[in-house]
Design a protein around this motif. Structure first.
Motif, PDB file in Angstrom:
ATOM      1  N   ALA A  75      10.559  57.374 -87.950  1.00 45.91           N
ATOM      2  CA  ALA A  75      10.595  58.638 -88.672  1.00 45.91           C
ATOM      3  C   ALA A  75      11.115  58.398 -90.085  1.00 45.91           C
ATOM      4  O   ALA A  75      11.796  57.403 -90.357  1.00 45.91           O
ATOM      5  N   GLN A  76      10.771  59.304 -90.989  1.00 49.23           N
ATOM      6  CA  GLN A  76      11.281  59.214 -92.348  1.00 49.23           C
ATOM      7  C   GLN A  76      12.791  59.393 -92.358  1.00 49.23           C
ATOM      8  O   GLN A  76      13.340  60.166 -91.564  1.00 49.23           O
ATOM      9  N   ALA A  77      13.441  58.651 -93.236  1.00 55.01           N
ATOM     10  CA  ALA A  77      14.899  58.750 -93.336  1.00 55.01           C
ATOM     11  C   ALA A  77      15.318  60.190 -93.575  1.00 55.01           C
ATOM     12  O   ALA A  77      14.784  60.876 -94.462  1.00 55.01           O
ATOM     13  N   GLY A  78      16.252  60.668 -92.778  1.00 55.69           N
ATOM     14  CA  GLY A  78      16.733  62.035 -92.889  1.00 55.69           C
ATOM     15  C   GLY A  78      16.146  62.983 -91.863  1.00 55.69           C
ATOM     16  O   GLY A  78      16.580  64.139 -91.771  1.00 55.69           O
ATOM     17  N   THR A  79      15.192  62.528 -91.075  1.00 50.54           N
ATOM     18  CA  THR A  79      14.511  63.415 -90.129  1.00 50.54           C
ATOM     19  C   THR A  79      15.452  63.977 -89.075  1.00 50.54           C
ATOM     20  O   THR A  79      15.447  65.168 -88.775  1.00 50.54           O
ATOM     21  N   TYR A  80      16.277  63.104 -88.482  1.00 51.43           N
ATOM     22  CA  TYR A  80      17.137  63.523 -87.372  1.00 51.43           C
ATOM     23  C   TYR A  80      18.606  63.651 -87.787  1.00 51.43           C
ATOM     24  O   TYR A  80      19.482  63.727 -86.921  1.00 51.43           O
ATOM     25  N   ALA A  81      18.868  63.675 -89.084  1.00 53.36           N
ATOM     26  CA  ALA A  81      20.258  63.737 -89.556  1.00 53.36           C
ATOM     27  C   ALA A  81      20.945  65.019 -89.096  1.00 53.36           C
ATOM     28  O   ALA A  81      22.102  65.000 -88.659  1.00 53.36           O
ATOM     29  N   GLU A  82      20.244  66.134 -89.182  1.00 53.66           N
ATOM     30  CA  GLU A  82      20.839  67.409 -88.789  1.00 53.66           C
ATOM     31  C   GLU A  82      21.172  67.425 -87.304  1.00 53.66           C
ATOM     32  O   GLU A  82      22.191  67.972 -86.878  1.00 53.66           O
ATOM     33  N   GLU A  83      20.311  66.801 -86.515  1.00 53.88           N
ATOM     34  CA  GLU A  83      20.512  66.765 -85.068  1.00 53.88           C
ATOM     35  C   GLU A  83      21.790  66.012 -84.694  1.00 53.88           C
ATOM     36  O   GLU A  83      22.429  66.323 -83.689  1.00 53.88           O
ATOM     37  N   LEU A  84      22.160  65.010 -85.503  1.00 47.69           N
ATOM     38  CA  LEU A  84      23.341  64.193 -85.219  1.00 47.69           C
ATOM     39  C   LEU A  84      24.521  64.525 -86.130  1.00 47.69           C
ATOM     40  O   LEU A  84      25.498  63.785 -86.154  1.00 47.69           O
ATOM     41  N   SER A  85      24.415  65.629 -86.878  1.00 50.59           N
ATOM     42  CA  SER A  85      25.451  65.937 -87.863  1.00 50.59           C
ATOM     43  C   SER A  85      26.762  66.380 -87.219  1.00 50.59           C
ATOM     44  O   SER A  85      27.837  66.172 -87.785  1.00 50.59           O
ATOM     45  N   LYS A  86      26.696  66.971 -86.026  1.00 51.92           N
ATOM     46  CA  LYS A  86      27.915  67.414 -85.371  1.00 51.92           C
ATOM     47  C   LYS A  86      28.632  66.220 -84.757  1.00 51.92           C
ATOM     48  O   LYS A  86      28.072  65.516 -83.921  1.00 51.92           O
ATOM     49  N   PRO A  87      29.888  65.971 -85.172  1.00 52.04           N
ATOM     50  CA  PRO A  87      30.610  64.809 -84.624  1.00 52.04           C
ATOM     51  C   PRO A  87      30.791  64.913 -83.116  1.00 52.04           C
ATOM     52  O   PRO A  87      30.917  65.994 -82.554  1.00 52.04           O
ATOM     53  N   SER A  88      30.774  63.767 -82.490  1.00 48.66           N
ATOM     54  CA  SER A  88      30.988  63.685 -81.045  1.00 48.66           C
ATOM     55  C   SER A  88      31.831  62.456 -80.762  1.00 48.66           C
ATOM     56  O   SER A  88      31.805  61.481 -81.519  1.00 48.66           O
ATOM     57  N   ALA A  89      32.572  62.501 -79.668  1.00 47.94           N
ATOM     58  CA  ALA A  89      33.455  61.389 -79.338  1.00 47.94           C
ATOM     59  C   ALA A  89      32.660  60.120 -79.050  1.00 47.94           C
ATOM     60  O   ALA A  89      31.533  60.170 -78.541  1.00 47.94           O
ATOM     61  N   ILE A  90      33.244  58.993 -79.406  1.00 43.66           N
ATOM     62  CA  ILE A  90      32.628  57.708 -79.062  1.00 43.66           C
ATOM     63  C   ILE A  90      32.660  57.564 -77.544  1.00 43.66           C
ATOM     64  O   ILE A  90      33.722  57.672 -76.926  1.00 43.66           O
ATOM     65  N   PRO A  91      31.517  57.351 -76.902  1.00 44.25           N
ATOM     66  CA  PRO A  91      31.497  57.331 -75.434  1.00 44.25           C
ATOM     67  C   PRO A  91      32.291  56.158 -74.864  1.00 44.25           C
ATOM     68  O   PRO A  91      32.345  55.075 -75.454  1.00 44.25           O
ATOM     69  N   ARG A  92      32.895  56.400 -73.712  1.00 43.30           N
ATOM     70  CA  ARG A  92      33.618  55.342 -73.027  1.00 43.30           C
ATOM     71  C   ARG A  92      32.629  54.444 -72.319  1.00 43.30           C
ATOM     72  O   ARG A  92      31.597  54.891 -71.807  1.00 43.30           O
ATOM     73  N   ILE A  93      32.936  53.170 -72.258  1.00 38.35           N
ATOM     74  CA  ILE A  93      31.978  52.197 -71.751  1.00 38.35           C
ATOM     75  C   ILE A  93      32.025  52.125 -70.224  1.00 38.35           C
ATOM     76  O   ILE A  93      33.071  52.332 -69.617  1.00 38.35           O
ATOM     77  N   PRO A  94      30.884  51.834 -69.605  1.00 41.05           N
ATOM     78  CA  PRO A  94      30.858  51.668 -68.152  1.00 41.05           C
ATOM     79  C   PRO A  94      31.203  50.235 -67.772  1.00 41.05           C
ATOM     80  O   PRO A  94      31.403  49.372 -68.635  1.00 41.05           O
ATOM     81  N   ALA A  95      31.261  49.998 -66.480  1.00 42.16           N
ATOM     82  CA  ALA A  95      31.452  48.628 -65.996  1.00 42.16           C
ATOM     83  C   ALA A  95      30.185  47.819 -66.252  1.00 42.16           C
ATOM     84  O   ALA A  95      29.096  48.369 -66.417  1.00 42.16           O
ATOM     85  N   ILE A  96      30.346  46.526 -66.284  1.00 38.06           N
ATOM     86  CA  ILE A  96      29.224  45.615 -66.511  1.00 38.06           C
ATOM     87  C   ILE A  96      28.796  45.027 -65.172  1.00 38.06           C
ATOM     88  O   ILE A  96      29.599  44.410 -64.466  1.00 38.06           O
ATOM     89  N   GLY A  97      27.536  45.202 -64.808  1.00 36.95           N
ATOM     90  CA  GLY A  97      27.021  44.641 -63.566  1.00 36.95           C
ATOM     91  C   GLY A  97      25.841  43.734 -63.827  1.00 36.95           C
ATOM     92  O   GLY A  97      25.312  43.653 -64.935  1.00 36.95           O
ATOM     93  N   GLY A  98      25.415  43.015 -62.803  1.00 34.61           N
ATOM     94  CA  GLY A  98      24.226  42.165 -62.914  1.00 34.61           C
ATOM     95  C   GLY A  98      24.468  40.797 -63.501  1.00 34.61           C
ATOM     96  O   GLY A  98      23.534  40.134 -63.934  1.00 34.61           O
ATOM     97  N   ALA A  99      25.736  40.353 -63.538  1.00 36.34           N
ATOM     98  CA  ALA A  99      26.018  39.046 -64.140  1.00 36.34           C
ATOM     99  C   ALA A  99      26.684  38.101 -63.146  1.00 36.34           C
ATOM    100  O   ALA A  99      27.333  37.143 -63.537  1.00 36.34           O
ATOM    101  N   ASP A 100      26.523  38.374 -61.859  1.00 34.94           N
ATOM    102  CA  ASP A 100      27.214  37.562 -60.852  1.00 34.94           C
ATOM    103  C   ASP A 100      26.719  36.120 -60.834  1.00 34.94           C
ATOM    104  O   ASP A 100      27.502  35.176 -60.747  1.00 34.94           O
ATOM    105  N   GLN A 101      25.418  35.923 -60.896  1.00 31.14           N
ATOM    106  CA  GLN A 101      24.837  34.585 -60.863  1.00 31.14           C
ATOM    107  C   GLN A 101      24.134  34.296 -62.187  1.00 31.14           C
ATOM    108  O   GLN A 101      23.280  35.079 -62.612  1.00 31.14           O
TER     109      GLN A 101
END
Length: 476
Positions: free
Chosen positions: A249-275
């Motif tokens: 998309a052209q620069a600025g297209t989705y800026a308004e959609e993301l303009s409202k601040p939101s908390a940085i999401p907390r990370i989940p556990a990491i899986g799939g690395a056993d072997q």
């Protein structure tokens, strides 16, 4: 004809790489996470952020790099189909009509003109089918078709690799947007605090208990806090524009959609690395390297097949007449068959060089495959270490912010009562700003490290949904 079941050249065997367990995995496994480990196919859903899920999915649906990768897969599929078609006979249908007005002064006309019944005007009509087939005596054509099929699978794997990259880049950019928004909030809170402090100092100045120097110090601190805002806004704008481009998309297209601040999401556990091998066999770059190795092996067979003769058959069935009305009459029917043998019997020196070149290409592809495997383990180990240490640093910084906030509040109370000079309040204020800013940066860095880990593990595509793609078997 009995030799058509044979194919010369070496038989391909997938290389086996012995790897030890990831030594940085325990450090990540012991970390406490608020979210369980998500499926690697859709790891971005594990952050429990609907906007992040929307952003990643939109990038996967619209990204132009991914569209170009799809186009390369279509090209490879067409090349594989063309290579496979060479194993089958070719049949051409044709029809021609010829009208000729013969010269009487050329070599033929000057002689024929004196013969009885000679006519200068001639007509000829031809229709029929021609077929040809190269008998794959030594299997060279089959080897070539197999090499093209391997290249197709390599292109498919690279397309999946592009998909993984796009998903990770979109998530990383989104997390940076949230980071800069959080840091802007911290800066604004500090501006509000310093504005309040400046008002307090001015009141004390009017009461004669504060000096002009103290007023200037607080004004300078307030300006310093305000000066942190423009660079953060520039960085935020850059990431918003970057995300738009990732979503085609052209620069600025989705800026308004993301303009409202939101908390940085907390990370989940990491899986799939056993072997390690289970993790590596998911990575498209490893799959692509292994498929190119298989293609190199097949090309050795193609080169070796030139030591053997090439046999081809061709035939024609059709009608030839000078009268269009009797073109399909039995008398106009004609047939022809041809067998051909081609053998580079006196060109073995050049064939030797071609075989040596193909074997050298295979050796190079084998080294590249092994290097890709070791590079993948490096990516995973680095990502796991970064994630573990970043989480530890975040915990320490969060404790530091709690302590500095208490120090700052106590300092302001002590200043109001005249127990300490203003410089102590300013110093506590400055330390708290740095610490709170660091917390938001490290919180985002930890989330981005989790994204890097999922990316290094090859997360982002459905193994079961790609059954036509050859995945190297894991051997423990």
């Amino acid at each position: 004809m009995g030799a058509t079941g044979c194919a010369v050249g070496p038989k391909y065997t997938k290389p086996n790489i012995q790897l030890a367990p990831f030594h940085n995995l325990p450090a990540v496994a012991t970390q406490k996470t608020a979210k369980p480990a998500p499926h690697l196919e859709t790891w971005w859903t594990g952050f429990d952020d609907p906007i992040l899920v929307t952003v990643v999915q939109r990038a996967l649906d619209q990204n132009l790099d991914l569209a170009a990768a799809f186009a390369r897969v279509r090209q490879a599929r067409a090349a594989a189909a063309a290579a496979g078609a060479q194993l089958k006979p070719t049949v051409d249908l044709g029809a021609t009509g010829t009208a000729l007005h013969q010269s009487v002064v050329n070599n033929f006309g000057s002689v024929a003109n004196g013969l009885p019944g000679y006519k200068r005007d001639e007509r000829e009509y031809i229709s029929g089918a021609a077929a040809s087939w190269e008998i794959d005596v030594s299997g060279g054509l089959r080897r070539g078709a197999a090499a093209a099929a391997d290249e197709l699978q390599a292109a498919q794997a690279e397309q999946l690799g592009t998909r993984i990259t796009v998903a990770a880049e979109a998530a990383d950019t989104y997390l940076q947007i949230r980071e800069f928004q959080a840091r802007l909030l911290v800066a604004q809170q500090l501006i509000d605090t310093d504005t309040h402090l400046l008002g307090l100092v001015r009141i004390r100045r009017r009461l004669g208990v504060a000096t002009e120097r103290e007023t200037a110090q607080v004004e300078a601190l307030l300006r310093q806090a305000r000066s942190t805002v423009p660079p953060l806004r520039v960085a935020l704008e850059a990431q918003l524009n970057r995300l738009d481009v990732l979503m085609a998309a052209q620069a600025g297209t989705y800026a308004e959609e993301l303009s409202k601040p939101s908390a940085i999401p907390r990370i989940p556990a990491i899986g799939g690395a056993d072997q390690p091998l289970d993790a590596l066999r998911r990575r498209p770059d490893i799959i692509a390297a292994e498929r190119r190795l298989a293609a190199s092996n097949e090309r050795i067979g193609v080169a070796v097949s030139d030591y053997y003769p090439k046999i081809s058959l061709s035939g024609v069935l059709g009608f030839d007449s000078i009268n269009g009305g009797i073109l399909f009459n039995g008398k106009a029917f004609q047939a022809a068959g041809t067998g051909a043998l081609r053998w580079r019997l006196f060109d073995f020196g050049k064939i030797n060089a071609e075989v040596a070149q193909a074997r050298g290409a295979y050796a190079g592809a084998l080294a590249e495959y092994r290097q890709a495997a070791f590079k993948a383990t490096e990516d995973i180990e680095n990502a796991l270490m970064e994630l573990a240490q970043t989480q530890l640093r975040l915990e320490e910084l969060q404790g530091e912010v709690v302590s500095l906030t208490r120090v700052r509040d106590l300092s302001e109370r002590a200043y109001k009562s005249g127990a300490i000079p203003l410089s102590d309040v300013l110093d506590a204020d400055s330390q708290l700003l740095v610490a709170r800013n660091d917390v938001e940066s490290i919180r985002a860095e930890a989330a981005r490290a989790a994204v890097s880990t999922f990316r290094a593990l090859g997360g982002g595509w459905d193994v079961s949904g790609n059954r036509n793609l050859v995945i190297p078997a894991a051997k423990h």
